[in-house]
Design a protein around this motif. Structure first.
Motif, PDB file in Angstrom:
ATOM      1  N   ALA A  26       0.863  -1.184   0.000  1.00 50.73           N
ATOM      2  CA  ALA A  26       0.000   0.000   0.000  1.00 50.73           C
ATOM      3  C   ALA A  26       0.897   1.231   0.000  1.00 50.73           C
ATOM      4  O   ALA A  26       2.067   1.171   0.367  1.00 50.73           O
ATOM      5  N   ASP A  53      -3.321   4.216  -2.108  1.00 47.25           N
ATOM      6  CA  ASP A  53      -3.292   3.166  -3.131  1.00 47.25           C
ATOM      7  C   ASP A  53      -3.010   1.832  -2.446  1.00 47.25           C
ATOM      8  O   ASP A  53      -2.298   1.780  -1.440  1.00 47.25           O
ATOM      9  N   THR A  54      -3.567   0.756  -3.001  1.00 44.91           N
ATOM     10  CA  THR A  54      -3.339  -0.583  -2.462  1.00 44.91           C
ATOM     11  C   THR A  54      -3.175  -1.585  -3.593  1.00 44.91           C
ATOM     12  O   THR A  54      -3.707  -1.410  -4.694  1.00 44.91           O
ATOM     13  N   THR A  56      -6.688  -6.574   1.669  1.00 41.64           N
ATOM     14  CA  THR A  56      -8.120  -6.741   1.950  1.00 41.64           C
ATOM     15  C   THR A  56      -8.620  -5.914   3.129  1.00 41.64           C
ATOM     16  O   THR A  56      -9.820  -5.644   3.222  1.00 41.64           O
ATOM     17  N   ARG A 116      -8.338   0.323   2.407  1.00 47.27           N
ATOM     18  CA  ARG A 116      -8.678   0.866   1.103  1.00 47.27           C
ATOM     19  C   ARG A 116      -8.355   2.355   1.090  1.00 47.27           C
ATOM     20  O   ARG A 116      -8.202   2.982   2.145  1.00 47.27           O
ATOM     21  N   ASP A 166      -8.623   5.429   4.046  1.00 50.52           N
ATOM     22  CA  ASP A 166      -8.516   5.003   5.440  1.00 50.52           C
ATOM     23  C   ASP A 166      -7.403   5.769   6.149  1.00 50.52           C
ATOM     24  O   ASP A 166      -6.290   5.902   5.630  1.00 50.52           O
ATOM     25  N   ASP A 177      -1.652  -5.410   4.960  1.00 56.34           N
ATOM     26  CA  ASP A 177      -2.656  -5.955   5.868  1.00 56.34           C
ATOM     27  C   ASP A 177      -2.094  -6.222   7.257  1.00 56.34           C
ATOM     28  O   ASP A 177      -2.834  -6.233   8.243  1.00 56.34           O
TER      29      ASP A 177
END
Length: 350
Positions: A28, A68-69, A74, A77, A80, A135
């Motif tokens: 990310a 950006d991810t 999961t 996004r 956030d 994540d």
């Protein structure tokens, strides 16, 4: 994008660096809204880096917004608001899965475990930061946690909590904190949260001792700290010591000041390769000695809960704020310990 870069002793520069990008489906990119200068960054600034390379972006403390991810991320996004823990986990080994990222079993060197100590993981004193294994290595920020508090929660507060936890502080005890910078101040708050009846604070800088006193810390005054500590504890010594400097002299003070059968926990970053540990003294005093690096992911949950409940106040250690463009001046101020500096935040949005 704009960022700070390290070019040698006392040489931090502000300029252009390549934009970070998602290069793996688990990555990310975070737009940094606030970054901190840590005491361990001063090791680099003073010419004692953790790797020989030059030109990389330092810093391992920041809060920001996901922009950006990768396709396999999961839990996060774009949009956030997130905290980026200083320690970096691989997301695969048993240690990282349990939150002990500082013990990552897949890392081949310490520079893989922290941002901003080599070109391998560019640091957070920049407008944006690439985060591997997002994540695992990002944390959602709940409402009510300010950017100031969040930056302290990325490293200083977890390191302090880790140090106090390993010192096994018990309700009613007397605790000595050596070094009253951001980690030391958070160690004092952590010790009180764990039930310490008294917290003594030692630091060479009078302004730091005075500020710590506003948090309930009893400052150790006078040129002979060991004698002062003995007098303050009725000749017994503190039950536990948290050392938050990392110098040979302060670690030695911790070992000599603690009471018989006491506990010493060192979280100050030490680069000593030949510390003269007095094994005989430690054995006769029946000491417990702990030293290590904090796995931020493991320590964070209780700290976020305590901050939200008002039991600890991380943002109180922040004393100065600078635009990122004034980063070189901020480093100079922090290294000089002048103007009442405790913790500096850099704002890349200004």
């Amino acid at each position: 994008m704009k960022a700070l870069t390290y070019h040698g002793r006392h040489d931090i520069r502000y300029g252009d660096v390549p934009d970070p990008a998602v290069t793996s489906p688990t990555d990310a990119v975070v737009q940094v809204t606030a970054a901190g200068i840590c005491g361990s960054d001063l090791h680099i600034y003073r010419g004692n880096p953790f790797s020989p390379e030059l030109g990389y972006t330092p810093g391992h403390e920041c809060v920001g917004v996901v922009v950006d991810t990768g396709g396999q991320v999961t839990r996060f996004r774009p949009g956030d608001r997130v905290l980026v823990p200083a320690s970096v986990g691989c997301a695969h080994c048993r240690s990282c899965a349990a939150g002990f990222t500082a013990r990552c079993e897949r890392a081949t060197s310490s520079t893989e475990l922290c941002y901003g100590v080599s070109p391998q993981l560019p640091g957070s004193q920049a407008q944006s930061l690439a985060v591997p294994y997002a994540d695992v290595n990002l944390v959602h920020l709940p409402e009510g946690i300010s950017d100031e508090a969040a930056v302290v929660l990325t490293d200083n507060a977890p390191t302090a909590w880790y140090g106090c936890r390993r010192a096994r502080i018990r309700p009613g005890e007397t605790v000595l904190v050596i070094g009253l910078g951001p980690v030391g101040l958070m160690a004092a708050q952590s010790a009180f949260a764990m039930g310490a009846a008294r917290v003594l604070g030692a630091d060479l800088v009078a302004e730091r001792r005075a500020f710590a006193a506003t948090l309930g810390v009893e400052p150790v005054e006078g040129e002979d700290a060991r004698t002062a500590i003995r007098d303050m504890t009725g000749g017994r010594g503190p039950d536990a010591v948290v050392e938050a400097v990392g110098s040979d002299a302060t670690i030695e003070l911790a070992l000599k000041a603690v009471r018989q059968a006491g506990r010493v926990s060192v979280v100050g970053v030490s680069q000593s390769k030949a510390f003269p540990f007095h094994m005989g003294m430690a054995q006769v005093k029946e000491l417990e000695f702990a030293i290590g690096l904090c796995s931020v992911h493991y320590e964070l949950p209780p700290l976020i809960a305590l901050a939200r409940a008002g039991r600890i106040n991380p943002e109180v250690v922040v004393s100065h704020r600078f635009p990122l463009s004034e980063g070189p001046a901020a480093y100079k101020l922090f290294a000089g310990r002048s103007d009442g500096v405790r913790k500096i935040l850099l704002d890349p949005t200004r």
